[in-house]
Design a protein around this motif. Structure first.
Motif, PDB file in Angstrom:
ATOM      1  N   GLU A   1       0.791  -1.081  -0.003  1.00  0.00           N
ATOM      2  CA  GLU A   1       0.101   0.123   0.068  1.00  0.00           C
ATOM      3  C   GLU A   1       0.848   1.128  -0.032  1.00  0.00           C
ATOM      4  O   GLU A   1       1.733   1.290   0.908  1.00  0.00           O
ATOM      5  CB  GLU A   1      -0.740  -0.116   1.162  1.00  0.00           C
ATOM      6  CG  GLU A   1      -1.798  -1.009   1.375  1.00  0.00           C
ATOM      7  CD  GLU A   1      -2.527  -1.309   2.829  1.00  0.00           C
ATOM      8  OE1 GLU A   1      -3.554  -1.998   2.864  1.00  0.00           O
ATOM      9  OE2 GLU A   1      -1.785  -0.676   3.662  1.00  0.00           O
TER      10      GLU A   1
ATOM     11  N   ASP B   1       0.579   4.121   0.971  1.00  0.00           N
ATOM     12  CA  ASP B   1       0.573   5.219   2.041  1.00  0.00           C
ATOM     13  C   ASP B   1       1.155   4.728   3.512  1.00  0.00           C
ATOM     14  O   ASP B   1       1.291   5.186   4.460  1.00  0.00           O
ATOM     15  CB  ASP B   1      -0.755   5.779   2.401  1.00  0.00           C
ATOM     16  CG  ASP B   1      -1.828   4.779   2.584  1.00  0.00           C
ATOM     17  OD1 ASP B   1      -1.700   3.510   1.925  1.00  0.00           O
ATOM     18  OD2 ASP B   1      -2.982   5.077   3.018  1.00  0.00           O
ATOM     19  N   THR B   2       1.085   3.192   3.550  1.00  0.00           N
ATOM     20  CA  THR B   2       1.542   2.569   4.809  1.00  0.00           C
ATOM     21  C   THR B   2       2.573   1.774   4.555  1.00  0.00           C
ATOM     22  O   THR B   2       3.563   1.631   5.680  1.00  0.00           O
ATOM     23  CB  THR B   2       0.294   1.689   5.291  1.00  0.00           C
ATOM     24  OG1 THR B   2       0.362   0.484   4.476  1.00  0.00           O
ATOM     25  CG2 THR B   2      -0.949   2.052   5.395  1.00  0.00           C
TER      26      THR B   2
ATOM     27  N   ASN C   1       2.695  -1.264   3.963  1.00  0.00           N
ATOM     28  CA  ASN C   1       2.001  -2.663   4.221  1.00  0.00           C
ATOM     29  C   ASN C   1       1.873  -3.403   3.071  1.00  0.00           C
ATOM     30  O   ASN C   1       1.525  -2.653   2.134  1.00  0.00           O
ATOM     31  CB  ASN C   1       1.101  -2.565   5.237  1.00  0.00           C
ATOM     32  CG  ASN C   1       1.325  -2.440   6.579  1.00  0.00           C
ATOM     33  OD1 ASN C   1       2.714  -2.673   7.067  1.00  0.00           O
ATOM     34  ND2 ASN C   1       0.325  -2.161   7.699  1.00  0.00           N
TER      35      ASN C   1
ATOM     36  N   HIS D   1       3.922  -6.080   9.547  1.00  0.00           N
ATOM     37  CA  HIS D   1       3.472  -4.708   9.891  1.00  0.00           C
ATOM     38  C   HIS D   1       4.392  -3.787  10.130  1.00  0.00           C
ATOM     39  O   HIS D   1       4.912  -3.370  11.248  1.00  0.00           O
ATOM     40  CB  HIS D   1       2.794  -5.320  11.309  1.00  0.00           C
ATOM     41  CG  HIS D   1       1.760  -6.332  11.527  1.00  0.00           C
ATOM     42  ND1 HIS D   1       0.925  -6.588  10.472  1.00  0.00           N
ATOM     43  CD2 HIS D   1       1.713  -7.364  12.292  1.00  0.00           C
ATOM     44  CE1 HIS D   1       0.084  -7.833  10.742  1.00  0.00           C
ATOM     45  NE2 HIS D   1       0.704  -8.193  11.846  1.00  0.00           N
TER      46      HIS D   1
ATOM     47  N   LEU E   1       2.191  -0.716  12.082  1.00  0.00           N
ATOM     48  CA  LEU E   1       0.643  -0.600  11.738  1.00  0.00           C
ATOM     49  C   LEU E   1       0.226  -2.137  11.362  1.00  0.00           C
ATOM     50  O   LEU E   1       0.861  -2.480  10.217  1.00  0.00           O
ATOM     51  CB  LEU E   1       0.552   0.506  10.761  1.00  0.00           C
ATOM     52  CG  LEU E   1      -0.815   0.524  10.377  1.00  0.00           C
ATOM     53  CD1 LEU E   1      -1.609   1.379  11.381  1.00  0.00           C
ATOM     54  CD2 LEU E   1      -0.837   1.455   9.087  1.00  0.00           C
TER      55      LEU E   1
ATOM     56  N   CYS F   1      -1.189  -4.967   9.239  1.00  0.00           N
ATOM     57  CA  CYS F   1      -1.775  -5.244   7.787  1.00  0.00           C
ATOM     58  C   CYS F   1      -3.348  -5.460   7.872  1.00  0.00           C
ATOM     59  O   CYS F   1      -3.769  -5.711   8.931  1.00  0.00           O
ATOM     60  CB  CYS F   1      -0.906  -6.241   7.114  1.00  0.00           C
ATOM     61  SG  CYS F   1       0.626  -6.045   6.970  1.00  0.00           S
TER      62      CYS F   1
ATOM     63  N   ARG G   1      -2.444  12.004   6.594  1.00  0.00           N
ATOM     64  CA  ARG G   1      -1.881  10.590   6.848  1.00  0.00           C
ATOM     65  C   ARG G   1      -2.693  10.238   8.467  1.00  0.00           C
ATOM     66  O   ARG G   1      -2.782   9.083   8.597  1.00  0.00           O
ATOM     67  CB  ARG G   1      -0.567  10.218   6.971  1.00  0.00           C
ATOM     68  CG  ARG G   1       0.016  10.380   5.228  1.00  0.00           C
ATOM     69  CD  ARG G   1       1.363  10.046   5.288  1.00  0.00           C
ATOM     70  NE  ARG G   1       1.800   8.967   5.819  1.00  0.00           N
ATOM     71  CZ  ARG G   1       2.849   8.714   6.348  1.00  0.00           C
ATOM     72  NH1 ARG G   1       3.973   9.254   6.231  1.00  0.00           N
ATOM     73  NH2 ARG G   1       3.270   7.219   6.406  1.00  0.00           N
TER      74      ARG G   1
ATOM     75  N   ARG H   1      -5.511   7.508   8.995  1.00  0.00           N
ATOM     76  CA  ARG H   1      -5.280   6.103   8.680  1.00  0.00           C
ATOM     77  C   ARG H   1      -4.341   5.157   9.861  1.00  0.00           C
ATOM     78  O   ARG H   1      -4.316   4.355  10.262  1.00  0.00           O
ATOM     79  CB  ARG H   1      -4.237   5.999   7.347  1.00  0.00           C
ATOM     80  CG  ARG H   1      -3.787   4.554   7.063  1.00  0.00           C
ATOM     81  CD  ARG H   1      -5.189   3.717   6.569  1.00  0.00           C
ATOM     82  NE  ARG H   1      -4.882   2.560   5.839  1.00  0.00           N
ATOM     83  CZ  ARG H   1      -4.457   2.110   4.729  1.00  0.00           C
ATOM     84  NH1 ARG H   1      -4.815   3.073   3.723  1.00  0.00           N
ATOM     85  NH2 ARG H   1      -4.513   0.866   4.301  1.00  0.00           N
ATOM     86  N   TYR H   2      -3.562   6.196  10.345  1.00  0.00           N
ATOM     87  CA  TYR H   2      -2.930   5.797  11.526  1.00  0.00           C
ATOM     88  C   TYR H   2      -3.388   6.031  13.005  1.00  0.00           C
ATOM     89  O   TYR H   2      -2.755   5.373  13.980  1.00  0.00           O
ATOM     90  CB  TYR H   2      -1.476   6.599  11.648  1.00  0.00           C
ATOM     91  CG  TYR H   2      -0.417   6.101  10.592  1.00  0.00           C
ATOM     92  CD1 TYR H   2       0.547   5.123  10.727  1.00  0.00           C
ATOM     93  CD2 TYR H   2      -0.665   6.640   9.166  1.00  0.00           C
ATOM     94  CE1 TYR H   2       1.409   4.597   9.597  1.00  0.00           C
ATOM     95  CE2 TYR H   2       0.265   5.864   8.248  1.00  0.00           C
ATOM     96  CZ  TYR H   2       1.325   4.940   8.549  1.00  0.00           C
ATOM     97  OH  TYR H   2       1.820   4.519   7.366  1.00  0.00           O
TER      98      TYR H   2
ATOM     99  N   SER I   1      -1.461   1.504  15.766  1.00  0.00           N
ATOM    100  CA  SER I   1       0.106   1.313  15.386  1.00  0.00           C
ATOM    101  C   SER I   1       0.969   1.061  16.653  1.00  0.00           C
ATOM    102  O   SER I   1       0.457   1.991  17.896  1.00  0.00           O
ATOM    103  CB  SER I   1       0.655   2.376  14.596  1.00  0.00           C
ATOM    104  OG  SER I   1       1.840   1.972  14.543  1.00  0.00           O
TER     105      SER I   1
END
Length: 378
Positions: free
Chosen positions: A100, A102-103, A105, A132, A136, A138, A282, A285-286, A293
Motif C-alpha cells: 500500500e 501510504d502505509t 504494508n 506490520h 501498523l 496489515c 495521513r 489511517r494511523y 500502530s
C-alpha cells in the motif's frame, strides 16, 4: 546525536537482570517460561516460544509450517531482509507482494492479483509473511480470507508491532494467522538486548518450534521415540538450532513488559505530533479504531530529489535520520528473486526518511527537529 530509536532501561530492569545473575540459572531457567507466558497473556495467545532473535523466530516458524525446497514463500519488499531470508534458509523460493503506497504494508489487492496468476501457473505460495511495517497492522482479515481461499499459511512478521491492535484486539493473538513473530532488539518496543518470540495457538506448532530452538532435542520421557537407557537419557528428534533465549535476556524482557502500554502511549503522542506537523493527511489511517500502530518507526516522505540533502543536513545537526527500507529485491543477494516493475515499493523507498521516535524523545527535541526539517524542505 538524537538517534532514530533507542532502548529505555530503568533501575527495575537492571535489578531484574542482577537478580538472575545471582541465581543458579543464566541460560534457560525459570524466567524464560515466565516471560513467554507474560507475552502470551498480553497478546491473548496460547503459546509463546522465546528465541535469541526475531530472525530465529521467523526461521523456526517457517520450518514448523513445513517450508522446504520447491516451496514458494511470499513477503513484503519493504522490510528488513530477515523477512525473506527465513524462507531461503529453508531452501524455499521467495517472491514479493507490492505494498500500500501510504502505509508500506502488503497490499491485499496486489496479493489477490498475484494469487490468481500463481494458481494458473501452479506456483501458489505455501506461506505468506505480511510485515506490520513501522508497527501498523496489515489488513489481516482480508489476508486471512485469501489464505483460506488459496490454501496458504500465514506468519505475521510483527517484529515492529508488539502492542499494536487490529479491530481492538492485540497483534499476536493468532486470530488471522498461524504464527506471529516479535523482535526485542534494542530499538523495538521492548528489548531483551537481542531476542524474539513466536506466538501460536497450535500446540503442535509450539512443540515443534521449542524443539527447533534447542538442537531438536527433547528430555521429556513422554516424547521419547526409543526406550531410554537411564535417567540421563535425551533424544535429538530433528535437526534444530541453538536459538535459545537466556534467563538474563528474559528477565530484562519481563521487566520491560511492565512499561509496554505506557511506552506505546508515548510513542503515539510523539507520532501524532509528527503527523499533525508534517503529514496531517495521513492522520486518519494511523489513528483509527480499526488499527492501532505500535509506532516503532515514523517514516517521513520527501521528494527523491530532496532526500539526500535533507538526510545529510539532519545528520549534520545531530538528528539520527535513517531510511527504512530499500526493497529487499534490490539487495545484491536477492537480485535473483522477483522484482516488482514500477512498484509502489520503489516509490516508497525513493522518498523515505525515518525520523527519531522512542519514548525518551522530549517534546523540545521534537520541536527542534520540526524546525530543521521544515527549513530543509523549503
Amino acid at each position: 546525536m538524537i538517534p532514530y530509536g533507542r532502548q529505555s532501561i530503568s533501575q527495575a530492569d537492571i535489578d531484574a537482570v542482577v537478580e538472575v545473575l545471582k541465581s543458579d540459572f543464566l541460560t534457560q531457567g525459570p524466567v524464560v517460561p515466565r516471560f513467554e507466558q507474560a507475552v502470551a497473556d498480553y497478546c491473548g495467545a496460547q503459546f509463546g516460544v522465546a528465541v535469541n532473535s526475531g530472525t530465529a523466530a521467523l526461521h523456526i516458524a517457517c520450518l514448523a509450517l513445513g517450508v522446504g525446497p520447491g516451496d514458494w514463500v511470499w513477503t513484503s519488499p519493504i522490510s528488513f531482509v530477515a523477512s525473506a531470508n527465513c524462507a531461503l534458509y529453508c531452501g524455499a523460493q521467495v517472491d514479493f507482494v507490492d505494498i500500500e503506497p501510504d502505509t508500506g504494508n502488503m497490499c491485499a489487492v496486489e496479493l489477490e492479483r498475484k494469487l490468481v496468476i500463481a494458481k494458473r501457473e501452479g506456483k501458489l505460495p505455501k506461506v505468506v509473511i505480511p510485515v506490520h511495517f513501522a508497527g501498523l497492522p496489515c489488513d489481516m482479515q482480508e489476508l486471512h480470507r485469501l489464505g483460506q481461499e488459496y490454501g496458504f499459511r500465514i506468519i505475521e512478521d510483527a517484529c515492529h508491532a508488539l502492542g499494536a491492535r487490529y479491530h481492538g484486539e492485540p497483534t499476536g493473538n493468532g486470530r488471522y494467522s498461524d504464527i506471529t513473530v516479535f523482535s526485542f532488539h534494542p530499538v523495538k518496543i521492548i528489548t531483551t538486548g537481542e531476542g524474539g518470540m513466536a506466538m501460536t495457538n497450535d500446540p503442535a506448532l509450539a512443540k515443534t518450534m521449542r524443539l527447533l530452538r534447542s538442537h531438536g532435542i527433547t528430555r521429556e520421557p513422554e516424547d521419547f521415540i526409543n526406550e531410554p537407557d537411564g535417567p540421563w537419557y535425551y533424544e535429538q528428534q530433528m535437526l534444530g538450532f541453538n536459538y535459545r533465549m537466556t534467563d538474563i535476556q528474559a528477565a530484562l524482557g519481563l521487566s520491560q513488559m511492565e512499561n509496554l502500554e505506557n511506552w506505546i502511549a508515548k510513542r503515539g503522542e510523539i507520532a501524532r505530533r509528527y503527523f499533525e506537523t508534517l503529514s496531517p493527511e495521513r492522520l486518519p489511517r494511523y489513528f483509527s479504531t480499526e488499527r492501532r500502530s505500535a509506532f516503532h518507526l515514523y517514516v517521513h516522505h520527501v521528494t527523491p530529489e530532496q532526500r539526500r540533502d535533507i538526510f545529510q543536513k539532519l545528520r549534520e545537526h545531530g538528528i539520527g535520520a535513517n531510511v527504512h527500507y530499500m526493497p529487499i529485491y534490490k539487495q545484491p543477494w536477492h537480485q535473483t528473486c522477483h522484482a516488482i516493475p514500477q512498484s509502489h515499493a520503489d516509490q516508497f523507498y525513493a522518498g523515505a526518511v525515518t525520523l527519531p521516535l522512542f519514548p525518551g524523545l522530549m517534546k523540545q527535541q521534537q520541536g527542534e527537529l520540526f524546525n530543521q526539517i521544515l527549513t530543509d524542505q523549503s
